[in-house]
Design an enzyme around this catalytic site. Sequence first.
Site, PDB file in Angstrom:
ATOM      1  N   ASP A   1       0.880  -1.177   0.000  1.00 24.74           N
ATOM      2  CA  ASP A   1       0.000   0.000   0.000  1.00 24.74           C
ATOM      3  C   ASP A   1       0.912   1.220   0.000  1.00 24.74           C
ATOM      4  O   ASP A   1       2.124   1.109   0.204  1.00 24.74           O
ATOM      5  CB  ASP A   1      -0.896  -0.027   1.259  1.00 24.74           C
ATOM      6  CG  ASP A   1      -1.798   1.206   1.377  1.00 24.74           C
ATOM      7  OD1 ASP A   1      -2.385   1.618   0.360  1.00 24.74           O
ATOM      8  OD2 ASP A   1      -1.899   1.771   2.476  1.00 24.74           O
TER       9      ASP A   1
ATOM     10  N   TYR B   1      -0.767   8.392  -2.061  1.00 24.55           N
ATOM     11  CA  TYR B   1      -0.875   8.134  -3.498  1.00 24.55           C
ATOM     12  C   TYR B   1      -2.054   8.933  -4.093  1.00 24.55           C
ATOM     13  O   TYR B   1      -2.088   9.190  -5.282  1.00 24.55           O
ATOM     14  CB  TYR B   1      -1.153   6.651  -3.757  1.00 24.55           C
ATOM     15  CG  TYR B   1       0.050   5.721  -3.726  1.00 24.55           C
ATOM     16  CD1 TYR B   1       1.352   6.186  -3.546  1.00 24.55           C
ATOM     17  CD2 TYR B   1      -0.140   4.348  -3.911  1.00 24.55           C
ATOM     18  CE1 TYR B   1       2.429   5.298  -3.533  1.00 24.55           C
ATOM     19  CE2 TYR B   1       0.935   3.459  -3.911  1.00 24.55           C
ATOM     20  CZ  TYR B   1       2.218   3.939  -3.713  1.00 24.55           C
ATOM     21  OH  TYR B   1       3.266   3.058  -3.718  1.00 24.55           O
ATOM     22  N   GLY B   2      -3.015   9.276  -3.238  1.00 25.95           N
ATOM     23  CA  GLY B   2      -4.287   9.825  -3.713  1.00 25.95           C
ATOM     24  C   GLY B   2      -4.172  11.077  -4.552  1.00 25.95           C
ATOM     25  O   GLY B   2      -5.032  11.358  -5.379  1.00 25.95           O
TER      26      GLY B   2
ATOM     27  N   CYS C   1      -4.571  -1.493  -1.850  1.00 33.06           N
ATOM     28  CA  CYS C   1      -4.742  -0.057  -2.056  1.00 33.06           C
ATOM     29  C   CYS C   1      -5.666   0.156  -3.250  1.00 33.06           C
ATOM     30  O   CYS C   1      -5.364  -0.312  -4.354  1.00 33.06           O
ATOM     31  CB  CYS C   1      -3.369   0.557  -2.337  1.00 33.06           C
ATOM     32  SG  CYS C   1      -3.402   2.307  -2.732  1.00 33.06           S
ATOM     33  N   ASN C   2      -6.768   0.844  -3.029  1.00 34.24           N
ATOM     34  CA  ASN C   2      -7.712   1.110  -4.117  1.00 34.24           C
ATOM     35  C   ASN C   2      -7.093   2.022  -5.175  1.00 34.24           C
ATOM     36  O   ASN C   2      -7.293   1.838  -6.374  1.00 34.24           O
ATOM     37  CB  ASN C   2      -8.967   1.773  -3.556  1.00 34.24           C
ATOM     38  CG  ASN C   2      -9.721   0.876  -2.604  1.00 34.24           C
ATOM     39  OD1 ASN C   2     -10.672   0.219  -2.981  1.00 34.24           O
ATOM     40  ND2 ASN C   2      -9.298   0.828  -1.350  1.00 34.24           N
ATOM     41  N   THR C   3      -6.321   3.005  -4.710  1.00 33.05           N
ATOM     42  CA  THR C   3      -5.733   3.990  -5.623  1.00 33.05           C
ATOM     43  C   THR C   3      -4.701   3.318  -6.537  1.00 33.05           C
ATOM     44  O   THR C   3      -4.675   3.561  -7.744  1.00 33.05           O
ATOM     45  CB  THR C   3      -5.063   5.119  -4.811  1.00 33.05           C
ATOM     46  OG1 THR C   3      -5.939   5.519  -3.764  1.00 33.05           O
ATOM     47  CG2 THR C   3      -4.741   6.306  -5.676  1.00 33.05           C
TER      48      THR C   3
ATOM     49  N   GLU D   1      -1.806   7.764   8.946  1.00 36.43           N
ATOM     50  CA  GLU D   1      -0.342   7.578   8.901  1.00 36.43           C
ATOM     51  C   GLU D   1       0.316   8.073  10.187  1.00 36.43           C
ATOM     52  O   GLU D   1       1.347   7.571  10.593  1.00 36.43           O
ATOM     53  CB  GLU D   1       0.256   8.325   7.699  1.00 36.43           C
ATOM     54  CG  GLU D   1      -0.039   7.688   6.358  1.00 36.43           C
ATOM     55  CD  GLU D   1       0.628   6.327   6.178  1.00 36.43           C
ATOM     56  OE1 GLU D   1       1.815   6.193   6.519  1.00 36.43           O
ATOM     57  OE2 GLU D   1      -0.063   5.396   5.710  1.00 36.43           O
TER      58      GLU D   1
ATOM     59  N   CYS E   1     -11.017   3.285   0.674  1.00 42.33           N
ATOM     60  CA  CYS E   1      -9.563   3.442   0.804  1.00 42.33           C
ATOM     61  C   CYS E   1      -9.164   2.593   1.998  1.00 42.33           C
ATOM     62  O   CYS E   1      -9.858   2.597   3.029  1.00 42.33           O
ATOM     63  CB  CYS E   1      -9.232   4.912   1.053  1.00 42.33           C
ATOM     64  SG  CYS E   1      -7.545   5.208   1.638  1.00 42.33           S
ATOM     65  N   THR E   2      -8.067   1.839   1.864  1.00 47.00           N
ATOM     66  CA  THR E   2      -7.733   0.867   2.910  1.00 47.00           C
ATOM     67  C   THR E   2      -7.293   1.518   4.224  1.00 47.00           C
ATOM     68  O   THR E   2      -7.212   0.832   5.244  1.00 47.00           O
ATOM     69  CB  THR E   2      -6.642  -0.106   2.415  1.00 47.00           C
ATOM     70  OG1 THR E   2      -5.522   0.653   1.922  1.00 47.00           O
ATOM     71  CG2 THR E   2      -7.185  -0.979   1.308  1.00 47.00           C
TER      72      THR E   2
HETATM   73  N1  DGL Z   1      -4.776   3.251   1.049  1.00 49.07           N
HETATM   74  C1  DGL Z   1      -4.906   3.720  -0.253  1.00 49.07           C
HETATM   75  C2  DGL Z   1      -6.201   3.349  -0.930  1.00 49.07           C
HETATM   76  O1  DGL Z   1      -6.775   2.329  -0.620  1.00 49.07           O
HETATM   77  C3  DGL Z   1      -4.277   5.000  -0.717  1.00 49.07           C
HETATM   78  C4  DGL Z   1      -4.158   6.120   0.188  1.00 49.07           C
HETATM   79  C5  DGL Z   1      -3.270   7.221  -0.332  1.00 49.07           C
HETATM   80  O2  DGL Z   1      -2.071   7.031  -0.262  1.00 49.07           O
HETATM   81  O3  DGL Z   1      -3.783   8.240  -0.797  1.00 49.07           O
HETATM   82  O4  DGL Z   1      -6.662   4.045  -1.794  1.00 49.07           O
END
Ligand code: DGL
Length: 273
Positions: A11, A43-44, A74-76, A153, A185-186
């Site tokens: 992730d 990552y978003g 991670c969805n993103t 975080e 989002c996880t």
């Molecule tokens: N945990 C991530 C997700 O499921 C991404 C979060 C991020 O870094 O913006 O989308």
Amino acid sequence: MSCSGAIGVFDSGVGGLSVLRHIRQILPHERLIYVADSGHVPYGDKSAPYIEARSLEISKFLVSQGADAIVIACNTATAAAAHSLRVRFSQLPIIGMEPAVKPAVAATKSRVVGVLATVGTLESARFAALLDKYAGHVKILTQGCPGLVEVVERGELHSLEARRLIERYTAPLLKQGADTLILGCTHYPFLAPMIRDVVGSEIALVDTGEAVARHLQQRINAELPPRVMGEASTQFFTSGDADQASRIMSLLWGEVVTASLLPQAVTQTTEVS
Ligand code: DGL
């Protein structure tokens, strides 16, 4: 006796631990390797090519450590990189995840569903395709949640800032009649107690961590040779500060975790806009 292979999970940061805990529960004998790309979180708000490059680097590292299956927790990153990872590592099961639109559409009674996710996920073509496929006549309201990942975080799950952000992001959804909220989002399942406190007990919260772990189990059984089970182990790596990662991961994982720094070549900033 050792395991045949390991399951690599990654992730942008610590959020994927909300998936890893289900994997550990469902597959108690597996060797698990978790990478938090903390040096590049969130990552978003990054471009898809940047996330894709990070995901490739991390997956190469996981394979070098013996991973024979990879979970993009991670969805993103799934939206940005699942396709390229499946092309690059075509011999491995690559398990991605996406907001739980299908179960939420099945669960809603008000026929209004809210999706809390990163802007990257909500703006992706993959998410648009998901809505086309499963939304049907249910109204889907989307809400990007800048700042929430950073709160997790820092391990500030019960902070005033967490509460204020959750109030701000959920209020418009509830006002428009949503009775079901997707945690897309996880990182967000770690905020579920606070979200529950803010939205009340009548609103359903849906996340996909457990379903992803079950899907992983099916793929392993169907596609990989029978596992030679040894003693379970879980290793943790980070591209950020190892002490900070160890502290927050211990908090979220529920036992003392020592995170190791990834090799420099995997950690360095990927030169993509
Ligand atoms: N945990 C991530 C997700 O499921 C991404 C979060 C991020 O870094 O913006 O989308």
